[in-house]
Design a protein around this motif. Structure first.
Motif, PDB file in Angstrom:
ATOM      1  N   UNK A 666      76.657   1.855 -59.154  1.00  0.00           N
ATOM      2  CA  UNK A 666      77.312   0.798 -58.693  1.00  0.00           C
ATOM      3  C   UNK A 666      78.047   0.098 -59.805  1.00  0.00           C
ATOM      4  N   UNK A 667      79.319  -0.299 -59.598  1.00  0.00           N
ATOM      5  CA  UNK A 667      80.023  -0.983 -60.618  1.00  0.00           C
ATOM      6  C   UNK A 667      79.601  -2.395 -60.894  1.00  0.00           C
ATOM      7  N   UNK A 668      79.683  -2.962 -62.071  1.00  0.00           N
ATOM      8  CA  UNK A 668      79.244  -4.157 -62.340  1.00  0.00           C
ATOM      9  C   UNK A 668      79.461  -5.338 -61.397  1.00  0.00           C
ATOM     10  N   UNK A 669      80.538  -5.256 -60.968  1.00  0.00           N
ATOM     11  CA  UNK A 669      81.057  -6.420 -59.999  1.00  0.00           C
ATOM     12  C   UNK A 669      79.921  -6.569 -58.837  1.00  0.00           C
ATOM     13  N   UNK A 670      79.549  -5.366 -58.421  1.00  0.00           N
ATOM     14  CA  UNK A 670      78.653  -5.224 -57.304  1.00  0.00           C
ATOM     15  C   UNK A 670      77.231  -5.564 -57.563  1.00  0.00           C
ATOM     16  N   UNK A 671      76.655  -4.954 -58.754  1.00  0.00           N
ATOM     17  CA  UNK A 671      75.364  -5.188 -58.971  1.00  0.00           C
ATOM     18  C   UNK A 671      74.969  -6.988 -59.671  1.00  0.00           C
ATOM     19  N   UNK A 672      76.142  -7.430 -60.438  1.00  0.00           N
ATOM     20  CA  UNK A 672      76.123  -8.692 -60.807  1.00  0.00           C
ATOM     21  C   UNK A 672      77.197  -9.550 -60.236  1.00  0.00           C
ATOM     22  N   UNK A 673      77.415  -9.265 -58.743  1.00  0.00           N
ATOM     23  CA  UNK A 673      78.578 -10.109 -58.024  1.00  0.00           C
ATOM     24  C   UNK A 673      78.606 -11.485 -58.325  1.00  0.00           C
ATOM     25  N   UNK A 674      77.697 -12.097 -58.665  1.00  0.00           N
ATOM     26  CA  UNK A 674      77.458 -13.794 -58.700  1.00  0.00           C
ATOM     27  C   UNK A 674      78.083 -14.124 -60.105  1.00  0.00           C
ATOM     28  N   UNK A 675      78.392 -13.281 -61.168  1.00  0.00           N
ATOM     29  CA  UNK A 675      78.910 -13.497 -62.364  1.00  0.00           C
ATOM     30  C   UNK A 675      80.199 -14.077 -62.399  1.00  0.00           C
ATOM     31  N   UNK A 676      80.799 -13.840 -61.323  1.00  0.00           N
ATOM     32  CA  UNK A 676      82.347 -14.382 -60.912  1.00  0.00           C
ATOM     33  C   UNK A 676      82.282 -16.074 -60.809  1.00  0.00           C
ATOM     34  N   UNK A 677      81.106 -16.566 -60.576  1.00  0.00           N
ATOM     35  CA  UNK A 677      81.039 -17.926 -60.378  1.00  0.00           C
ATOM     36  C   UNK A 677      80.415 -18.525 -61.506  1.00  0.00           C
ATOM     37  N   UNK A 678      80.696 -19.990 -61.309  1.00  0.00           N
ATOM     38  CA  UNK A 678      79.988 -20.927 -62.575  1.00  0.00           C
ATOM     39  C   UNK A 678      78.676 -21.425 -62.136  1.00  0.00           C
ATOM     40  N   UNK A 679      77.706 -20.918 -62.840  1.00  0.00           N
ATOM     41  CA  UNK A 679      76.301 -21.251 -62.455  1.00  0.00           C
ATOM     42  C   UNK A 679      75.663 -22.080 -63.411  1.00  0.00           C
ATOM     43  N   UNK A 680      76.590 -22.894 -63.998  1.00  0.00           N
ATOM     44  CA  UNK A 680      75.954 -23.724 -64.949  1.00  0.00           C
ATOM     45  C   UNK A 680      75.615 -25.066 -64.717  1.00  0.00           C
ATOM     46  N   UNK A 681      75.154 -25.313 -63.608  1.00  0.00           N
ATOM     47  CA  UNK A 681      74.444 -26.471 -62.983  1.00  0.00           C
ATOM     48  C   UNK A 681      73.041 -26.499 -63.259  1.00  0.00           C
ATOM     49  N   UNK A 682      72.415 -27.508 -62.723  1.00  0.00           N
ATOM     50  CA  UNK A 682      70.872 -27.515 -63.198  1.00  0.00           C
ATOM     51  C   UNK A 682      70.082 -26.772 -62.075  1.00  0.00           C
ATOM     52  N   UNK A 683      70.600 -26.346 -60.960  1.00  0.00           N
ATOM     53  CA  UNK A 683      69.914 -25.405 -60.021  1.00  0.00           C
ATOM     54  C   UNK A 683      69.292 -26.208 -59.068  1.00  0.00           C
ATOM     55  N   UNK A 684      69.379 -27.508 -59.015  1.00  0.00           N
ATOM     56  CA  UNK A 684      68.540 -28.538 -58.172  1.00  0.00           C
ATOM     57  C   UNK A 684      69.584 -28.432 -56.905  1.00  0.00           C
ATOM     58  N   UNK A 685      68.692 -28.367 -55.482  1.00  0.00           N
ATOM     59  CA  UNK A 685      69.364 -28.226 -54.243  1.00  0.00           C
ATOM     60  C   UNK A 685      69.074 -29.580 -53.736  1.00  0.00           C
ATOM     61  N   UNK A 686      70.405 -30.440 -53.259  1.00  0.00           N
ATOM     62  CA  UNK A 686      70.057 -31.398 -52.517  1.00  0.00           C
ATOM     63  C   UNK A 686      70.948 -31.181 -51.367  1.00  0.00           C
ATOM     64  N   UNK A 687      70.449 -31.816 -50.389  1.00  0.00           N
ATOM     65  CA  UNK A 687      70.927 -31.664 -48.991  1.00  0.00           C
ATOM     66  C   UNK A 687      71.420 -33.079 -48.752  1.00  0.00           C
ATOM     67  N   UNK A 688      72.567 -33.027 -47.854  1.00  0.00           N
ATOM     68  CA  UNK A 688      73.207 -34.329 -47.338  1.00  0.00           C
ATOM     69  C   UNK A 688      73.171 -34.485 -45.847  1.00  0.00           C
ATOM     70  N   UNK A 689      72.669 -35.588 -45.262  1.00  0.00           N
ATOM     71  CA  UNK A 689      72.467 -35.811 -43.982  1.00  0.00           C
ATOM     72  C   UNK A 689      73.812 -35.710 -43.445  1.00  0.00           C
TER      73      UNK A 689
END
Length: 761
Positions: A666-689
């Motif tokens: 598999x090419x790298x962009x398929x295996x680690x497809x999410x590397x194309x996006x900025x994932x530098x956040x804190x990882x907290x999931x907050x829902x908005x009503x």
């Protein structure tokens, strides 16, 4: 008098779907003989695309004018998955239960002379017909026999979704006494009441009458009848040790003449469940040594004959099983009869599997399939439990899912109180889930060491379940690994598809079950490799390779003989690794699979080892191979009888590359497809009503142009997966994150949720 004749020949078939064929003759067609499927090749990895759609069958039926006074019914063994039956252009009946038998009353549509039977069969996706999604081919066709039933105006009811119109129930009264209940319904199609005699008789193997009774009835349009008798000290149906069957003869007589009759085999037995002692058959605890079976066969798809089923049963009996899970749908009635006669306890089930319908929230189709399964298979003594769901929570677990499972359980108990109710959970269902309280018996499909975790995690998971739910009987309803017998390794590992890894996996599982009395046992997934049209792995296209035997039944993998060593009483010896012929290491371990306690192993006629013990796997380590052919022979000694097996090994300088499964890189962009996006956040999931979230189904996201755009931004590459359209009504982004296939990191979920928080519903 009741007569049944086959209508399997002279069928015209076409893949062209023209509604005019309900009445008009097919234009371009081929002649076929039933059973028939149009997916015999493409449903098991052929070159052509997997065809799903509506096709037509057609034949003529001649009826003499003098015979029009009889009652005619067309019995269709199965039409996969939806069938519409037309007689002389008029819709006479239909079925949306693709694995069940159904009948059509012909009299309103028949005429003297030629009659055209046209049947449209459709295996297209339908959100209201189960199964919606599964890891097996949905074969299309009239893949079981079709029969013409002819009977008089007075006959047993053949249109109650059942098979015989007569139902037998045996119940233990204790002290070697059983109660036999016989009930059914008789249809009187005369316009007046008719006096009739209903007679019931039970005979043993020798034809001796054990019990009999009769009743005089004034038959109205529909008349119920019932008998109750006590059977003292019957010979018990005792599983594979002694599957003794009696025969019940039920007949209807008018003025002393037999008008209709049935012969039904029945066995007397008790089955109990204990969370500590397991399955108890006739008072004796037994460990379930089971396999699962799909109904297709290499080269013919699911259009199998009795000869195919006989062969399957011969192979299943050879390995020594005492129980079989007939997955994931209703099987041919003939195979249930084979299980009766050979003593296999049967888990029978419906295809309420993988994902629920998003349109039929009442699950009417699952209910209908369950009713047909229970009524049509009711008289088979081998069946000890009815299965109501398999991995139905794989994509979503909701209150509606709970209600549906409970509804199916309640219906099962209403139709049959003499058997248990069972379900098979995916491993992700929590040990203390409310689902596990619905049924008498809980199965888990566990693939530790294949899809997730390590091999040793199997025992840990079972121990944890027993600690959490000590009063719930549990077994492993599926376990197995894909195996291509062409692949081999000195160091077998996960997903190398080698025979050696399958052997290692199953050896651990069998030992795990043996060491835990509270585990009722397990069912190998699967007895035979089977068609799964959307698969392409392990060097084979269109097949699931988890079988102990290849799809064409010609090759028994090493693990077949491992199971035989644990389960069978017939003495044998078998040398594992016989297809690993070319050995590139100087020293080799020789494994012997056997149920014998005394063996001798020879290398080129020289004694290597003589071994005694109760092990099922003997191993002679570090055998040095010489140049040329190395003949390995094992002898199993029991009294004066010697059982022998041999194989040949050849040393080579380098590893045979044909033994190694080469995975498509598999090419790298398929295996680690999410590397194309900025994932530098804190990882907290907050829902908005009031806004969309990762917990909404994909189908809900698609209702809003901006929410759909967010989904496609991150997961557009998944939409060409054949399962996408089927699952988007129940699958959410959050649920996708729980599946290893998608490889979604927590940080990405946080990023997606922030984007959805600004999109109001």
């Amino acid at each position: 008098m009741y007569k049944s004749s086959q209508l399997n020949d002279c069928w015209m078939f076409t893949k062209e779907n023209d509604p005019a064929y309900a009445s008009e003759k097919l234009k371009e067609w081929q002649m076929v003989t039933l059973p028939h499927t149009w997916n015999d090749k493409d449903g098991q990895g052929g070159e052509e695309p997997y065809h799903r759609g509506a096709c037509w069958y057609q034949r003529e039926l001649e009826i003499d004018e003098a015979a029009l006074g009889k009652r005619y019914y067309l019995e269709i063994g199965a039409a996969g998955n939806i069938g519409h039956v037309y007689i002389n252009g008029q819709l006479a009946g239909e079925s949306r239960c693709g694995y069940a038998m159904f009948r059509v009353s012909l009299n309103p549509y028949l005429k003297a002379g030629g009659n055209r039977i046209s049947i449209q069969v459709d295996n297209s996706y339908d959100n209201e017909v189960y199964p919606l999604l599964a890891d097996f081919t949905f074969f299309g066709g009239l893949y079981r026999e079709v029969k013409l039933l002819v009977m008089d105006d007075i006959h047993f009811d053949v249109m109650d979704n059942g098979r015989d119109g007569v139902y037998l129930t045996q119940t233990s009264l204790g002290e070697e006494r059983f109660q036999l209940d016989v009930h059914g319904r008789i249809v009187n199609e005369f316009s007046r009441s008719v006096q009739a005699s209903v007679e019931a008789e039970l005979r043993d193997h020798l034809g001796n009458t054990v019990w009999q009774d009769n009743s005089i009835l004034a038959l109205m349009a529909n008349s119920e009848f019932a008998f109750k008798g006590e059977i003292s000290s019957p010979v018990l149906w005792n599983g594979i040790e002694q599957p003794y069957l009696y025969t019940a003869f039920i007949s209807v007589k008018v003025q002393g003449q037999v008008i209709d009759s049935r012969q039904i085999e029945i066995g007397f037995r008790t089955v109990e469940l204990s969370s500590e002692r397991g399955v108890i058959l006739n008072g004796k605890p037994i460990k379930i040594n089971g396999v699962c079976r799909h109904q297709d066969f290499g080269g013919v798809g699911n259009a199998i004959t009795k000869e195919h089923m006989d062969l399957d049963m011969d192979i299943i009996r050879e390995v020594g099983v005492n129980s079989i899970r007939l997955a994931h749908y209703q099987h041919d009635d003939y195979f249930y009869s084979l299980c009766d006669r050979y003593g296999l306890l049967v888990w029978a089930e419906i295809p309420y599997i993988s994902i629920p319908s998003t349109k039929d929230l009442e699950s009417r189709n699952a209910v209908e399939q369950l009713e047909r399964l229970i009524k049509q298979a009711y008289n088979h003594s081998s069946i000890y439990c009815w299965g109501v769901q398999n991995e139905i929570t794989i994509a979503v677990e909701t209150e509606n899912t709970y209600r549906t499972i409970q509804k199916l359980v309640d219906m099962t108990r209403q139709l049959d109180r003499s058997r248990f109710v069972v379900q098979a959970n995916i491993n992700g269902v929590a040990d203390d889930s409310i689902i596990n309280s619905f049924t008498d018996l809980v199965g888990y499909n566990l693939y530790y060491g294949w899809y997730y975790g390590e091999i040793d995690d199997l025992g840990t998971r079972l121990d944890e379940f027993h600690r959490t739910s000590p009063n719930v009987p549990v077994l492993v309803s599926e376990y197995g690994v894909d195996t291509n017998p062409n692949y081999h390794s000195y160091k077998p590992k996960v997903q190398d598809y080698t025979e050696e890894y399958q052997l290692k996996f199953h050896h651990n599982a069998l030992q795990t079950f043996q060491e835990r009395p509270y585990v009722l046992g397990g069912y190998v997934w699967n007895m035979f490799d089977f068609g799964s049209a959307n698969r392409n792995e392990g060097g084979e296209k269109g097949k699931n390779l988890k079988g102990l035997v290849t799809i064409d039944r010609t090759l028994k993998k090493d693990s077949f003989y491992l199971c035989k060593a644990y389960w069978s009483q017939d003495p044998f010896v078998y040398l594992a690794g016989r297809r690993f012929i070319h050995r590139h290491q100087e020293r080799n371990d020789i494994k012997v699979l056997t149920n014998m306690n005394h063996i001798r192993v020879y290398h080129n006629d020289e004694l290597l080892a003589e071994m005694r013990g109760s092990e099922r796997v003997f191993e002679v380590k570090d055998v040095t191979l010489v140049q040329g052919e190395n003949r390995i022979r094992v002898e199993g000694i029991q009294a004066d009888v010697v059982h022998v097996d041999e194989m040949v090994l050849i040393p080579v300088m380098e590893a045979n590359q044909s033994y190694i499964h080469v995975k498509e890189e598999k090419t790298k962009h398929v295996v680690n497809w999410f590397e194309n996006f900025d994932l530098s956040g804190d990882g907290q999931i907050e829902l908005k009503d009031g806004c969309f979230s990762i917990y909404d189904t994909i189908e809900d996201l698609y209702t809003h142009v901006d929410a759909k755009a967010v989904f496609l931004k991150y997961f557009g590459h998944t939409t060409n997966n054949p399962f996408f359209e089927v699952t988007k009504g129940v699958m959410s982004i959050e649920k996708m994150s729980q599946l290893a296939f998608y490889e979604i990191p927590l940080e990405l979920l946080s990023v997606i949720q922030k984007e959805l928080n600004i999109i109001p519903k």
